[in-house]
Structures are given as C-alpha cells and as structure tokens.
Design an enzyme around this catalytic site. Structure first.
Site, short mmCIF file in Angstrom:
data_model
loop_
_atom_site.label_atom_id
_atom_site.label_comp_id
_atom_site.label_asym_id
_atom_site.label_seq_id
_atom_site.Cartn_x
_atom_site.Cartn_y
_atom_site.Cartn_z
N LYS A 11 14.39 126.65 -38.15
CA LYS A 11 12.98 126.31 -38.38
C LYS A 11 12.74 124.80 -38.19
O LYS A 11 13.69 124.00 -38.17
CB LYS A 11 12.56 126.80 -39.77
CG LYS A 11 12.60 128.34 -39.90
CD LYS A 11 12.10 128.80 -41.26
CE LYS A 11 12.05 130.33 -41.35
NZ LYS A 11 11.49 130.79 -42.66
N TYR A 51 4.46 136.42 -37.52
CA TYR A 51 4.44 136.65 -38.97
C TYR A 51 3.27 137.53 -39.41
O TYR A 51 2.87 137.49 -40.58
CB TYR A 51 4.43 135.31 -39.72
CG TYR A 51 5.79 134.64 -39.77
CD1 TYR A 51 6.85 135.24 -40.48
CD2 TYR A 51 6.03 133.44 -39.14
CE1 TYR A 51 8.09 134.63 -40.54
CE2 TYR A 51 7.28 132.82 -39.20
CZ TYR A 51 8.31 133.43 -39.90
OH TYR A 51 9.54 132.82 -39.97
N ASN A 114 12.65 126.92 -45.65
CA ASN A 114 13.97 127.47 -45.99
C ASN A 114 14.92 127.53 -44.79
O ASN A 114 15.83 128.34 -44.78
CB ASN A 114 13.82 128.82 -46.72
CG ASN A 114 13.15 129.86 -45.86
OD1 ASN A 114 12.79 129.59 -44.72
ND2 ASN A 114 13.00 131.05 -46.39
N HIS A 117 15.39 131.64 -40.10
CA HIS A 117 14.85 133.00 -40.10
C HIS A 117 15.93 133.92 -39.57
O HIS A 117 16.69 133.55 -38.66
CB HIS A 117 13.62 133.09 -39.17
CG HIS A 117 13.23 134.52 -38.89
ND1 HIS A 117 12.40 135.23 -39.72
CD2 HIS A 117 13.61 135.38 -37.90
CE1 HIS A 117 12.27 136.47 -39.24
NE2 HIS A 117 12.99 136.58 -38.13
N GLU A 128 11.77 141.38 -32.55
CA GLU A 128 11.78 139.92 -32.60
C GLU A 128 12.53 139.31 -31.42
O GLU A 128 12.14 138.26 -30.91
CB GLU A 128 12.38 139.45 -33.93
CG GLU A 128 11.47 139.79 -35.12
CD GLU A 128 12.03 139.39 -36.46
OE1 GLU A 128 11.32 139.57 -37.47
OE2 GLU A 128 13.18 138.89 -36.53
#
Ligand code: IDP
Ligand code: MG
Length: 143
Positions: A11, A51, A114, A117, A128
């Site tokens: 990320k 998302y 965080n 993913h 995905e």
C-alpha cells in the site's frame, strides 16, 4: 495442498517509507514467489471499484483516500496454499491485534494504514488478479 495464486498489494504508506524490499523478503522466506508485479497509482474510480464491497463501511472514505495517496506495488504471489499463507504472513487487519512477526504487527501504522492487502479466498484472488493483470502478464508456473 494446491499451488495457488493470490493478489498482494504493498500500500502507498509502505511504498513511501521505502520498505518494499523488507516486505517482499518475508514472502520469499515463506516460500512464495512473484508471478507478476507492477507499480501503479490507483485513481478514485479504480480504488472505489476495487473496494466496492466496503462502500457502506464507516472507514471507506479514509480507505479510498489512503489507497489513492501514492503509488502501490501490485503483485501476484504463487505457492502452496498461497492465499492463506499470504494472509498469515500479513497478520490481522488491525496491527494491534496481529501476531508479532507478521508484516502488519511489525510495520503497519494503524488499521487503515496497514501496509499490505491480500486476497481472502480463491474467488476473490481470481477477481483481484484479473483486476490488475492480463493472463499474458502472468509468468508461467514456477517449477
Ligand atoms: P483485510 O485487508 O485484512 O482483508 P478488510 O476487512 O478486507 O481487511 O478491509 C480492507 C481494508 O480496509 C483494510 O486492509 C484496512 O486498510 C481498511 N479497514 C478495514 N477495517 C477497518 C477499520 O475498522 N477501520 C479502519 N480501516 C479499516
Ligand atoms: Mg479484505
């Protein structure tokens, strides 16, 4: 256990902090291999589509802002039980609840920021991976 492929994203915060290598090392030392990789920056529309499932959640605006704030590294990881293995290496969504030694416990700032993913099931892994990669982008199975 079957050889699987799963989508991993490093990320924006982790890319900005220049810790891509440390994260990839953890995948490699657990036996996962990279079958495809690409740097890109998500625009709002792409992040919203990726998302979509979280659209009604209170954290959604913050999540979209985070995921569009800078470049990401998207990767297809391949290996035995890759989907669950990647999730185990990542740790829980909330870094405070993650097991020591996981990426999120060791490197993540908070539940939104965080670090990584990872797809959560075979169906989402397929969807995905197809979101970011053409079949021709994927290298042949590692032998
Ligand atoms: P996962 O990434 O561990 O699969 P999901 O529940 O699929 O977690 O949520 C997607 C992403 O949305 C998380 O990785 C995190 O960035 C963000 N997120 C999830 N739950 C929360 C929350 O309760 N507060 C803030 N951000 C969250
Ligand atoms: Mg998820």
């Amino acid at each position: 256990m079957a050889v699987e492929r799963t989508l991993s994203i490093i990320k924006p915060g982790a890319v900005r902090r220049n810790i891509i290598g440390q994260i990839i090392s953890r995948f490699e030392s657990s036996g996962l291999r990279i079958a495809a990789a690409r740097m890109l920056r998500l625009d709002e529309e792409q992040a919203a589509r990726f998302y979509e499932v979280h659209r009604e959640r209170p954290f959604y605006p913050e999540l979209i802002a985070y995921m569009t704030e800078g470049p990401i590294l998207v990767m297809v990881l391949e290996g035995e039980d890759a989907i669950a293995k990647n999730r185990a290496i990542m740790g829980s969504t909330d870094p405070k609840k993650a097991t020591p030694g996981t990426i999120r416990f060791d490197l993540a700032k908070n539940t939104t920021r965080n670090t990584v993913h990872g797809s959560d099931a075979p169906e989402t892994a397929a969807t995905e991976i197809a979101f970011f990669f053409e079949t021709s982008d994927l290298c042949p199975r590692h032998g």
